[in-house]
Enzyme design. Structure first.
Site, mmCIF file in Angstrom:
data_model
loop_
_atom_site.group_PDB
_atom_site.id
_atom_site.type_symbol
_atom_site.label_atom_id
_atom_site.label_comp_id
_atom_site.label_asym_id
_atom_site.label_seq_id
_atom_site.Cartn_x
_atom_site.Cartn_y
_atom_site.Cartn_z
ATOM 1 C CB THR A 47 -0.912 0.013 1.236
ATOM 2 O OG1 THR A 47 -1.665 -1.192 1.267
ATOM 3 C CG2 THR A 47 -1.850 1.195 1.207
ATOM 4 C CB THR A 48 3.849 2.168 2.024
ATOM 5 O OG1 THR A 48 3.152 1.823 3.226
ATOM 6 C CG2 THR A 48 4.699 3.393 2.295
ATOM 7 C CE1 TYR A 110 -16.610 0.217 -3.895
ATOM 8 C CE2 TYR A 110 -16.925 -1.529 -5.492
ATOM 9 C CZ TYR A 110 -17.276 -0.302 -4.993
ATOM 10 O OH TYR A 110 -18.286 0.419 -5.570
ATOM 11 C CE1 TYR A 136 -1.699 -4.960 5.898
ATOM 12 C CE2 TYR A 136 -1.404 -4.478 3.565
ATOM 13 C CZ TYR A 136 -1.492 -4.048 4.874
ATOM 14 O OH TYR A 136 -1.381 -2.711 5.165
ATOM 15 N NE ARG A 141 -3.812 1.926 3.740
ATOM 16 C CZ ARG A 141 -3.718 3.104 3.139
ATOM 17 N NH1 ARG A 141 -4.515 3.394 2.123
ATOM 18 N NH2 ARG A 141 -2.837 4.001 3.538
ATOM 19 C CE LYS A 164 1.717 -4.480 6.734
ATOM 20 N NZ LYS A 164 1.953 -3.632 5.545
ATOM 21 C CB ILE A 206 5.443 -5.441 7.139
ATOM 22 C CG1 ILE A 206 5.936 -6.882 6.933
ATOM 23 C CG2 ILE A 206 5.549 -4.649 5.827
ATOM 24 C CD1 ILE A 206 5.133 -7.680 5.921
#
Length: 292
Positions: A47-48, A110, A136, A141, A164, A206
């Site tokens: 994402t980052t 979503y 993850y 998000r 994660k 992470i």
């Protein structure tokens, strides 16, 4: 098998030039900065990395560049995720995964699958790769939380080696740690909670802030894993202000401004993200200048 995922991994940002193109010189500087700082592994296209704004070709070139710069110095974890299971399987099958040591795959966002749907999604990924897979879970998000029960069920699959976990519900993390298989890794996806998670029996982090302060953050996690919680928490308390700054106006705008203040790369981001405000930038500059 997956011991290389213990300690500190960093979710690399993607440096951009002012015109929005990828700054490959900045990418090189960032990778070297993290490796020289002592982190245990690199996470690419998370994402980052603003991966949702990168084209297929950009992802391919960026990954290849990081693998080349890394030159086998550290393990590499590649983010391959989304909300279309078949598309993820196709991406895994079509990608050149030479130089990639594990896959990080996020809970589908979503379309909000049920727990059964999440399980079947990851089972398909498990059945279509021989690489280790990190789950993850980041409900803030994705809009969907993967329960501890689903995580523990998935932990029985052959290639799924850890998670994660970035839920805000720490009791969920504790349930996973309590009942997980011995070799299943529980890795924090929250910089503030990383050390408490390690103290509870987790395996590392992470991190976002870890690429800004790789030496300090990775040492904190190593101390925590070794049971030296007093010195580890001393480091965490020193970093708390800048961890808040990193997320005050969103990720990765905050960490990119930190990297700019440390002369690693520029802080440009792609729309719909925007750079941090002048007031936050000044707070970050002052912290970086005075931190020791």
């Amino acid at each position: 098998m997956s011991d290389f995922l213990k300690g500190t991994g960093v979710a690399l940002a993607t440096p951009f030039n002012v015109d929005g193109t990828i700054d490959y010189q900045g990418v090189t500087a960032l990778v070297d900065h993290c490796i020289e700082g002592g982190v245990e592994y690199l996470v690419v296209l998370g994402t980052t990395a603003e991966s949702v704004t990168l084209s297929k070709e950009e992802k391919k070139k960026l990954t290849a560049h990081i693998i080349e710069v890394n030159n086998q110095r550290l393990p590499i974890v590649l983010g391959i995720g989304g909300n279309n299971t078949n598309a993820i399987i196709s991406e895994i099958k079509e990608a050149d995964l030479t130089g990639v040591d594990a896959i990080l795959s996020v809970v589908p966002m979503y379309n909000k699958p049920t727990q059964k749907g999440i399980y079947q999604h990851y089972k398909e990924i498990n059945d279509n790769t021989s690489l280790p897979i990190l789950l993850y879970n980041v409900p803030s998000r994705t809009g969907t939380n993967m329960s501890a029960e689903t995580t523990l069920q998935l932990a029985q699959l052959e290639h799924i080696v850890g998670i994660k976990e970035a839920t805000s519900d720490f009791s969920q993390v504790l349930k996973i740690i309590k009942d997980k298989p011995k070799d299943f890794l529980v890795i924090s996806g929250d910089d503030v909670l990383a050390l408490p998670l390690v103290a509870a029996g987790g395996n590392g982090v992470i991190s976002v802030i870890g690429q800004g302060f790789p030496k300090e953050f990775s040492e904190m996690i190593r101390l925590g894993l070794a049971g030296d919680t007093q010195n580890a928490f001393d480091i965490l308390y020193g970093l708390l202000p800048v961890i808040d700054y990193a997320f005050e106006e969103g990720n990765p705008a905050g960490i990119k401004n930190i990297l700019k203040a440390k002369n690693v790369c520029d802080d440009s981001v792609r729309l719909p993200l925007v750079s941090v405000s002048d007031s936050l930038s000044n707070k970050i500059k002052n912290f970086v200048k005075n931190y020791s």
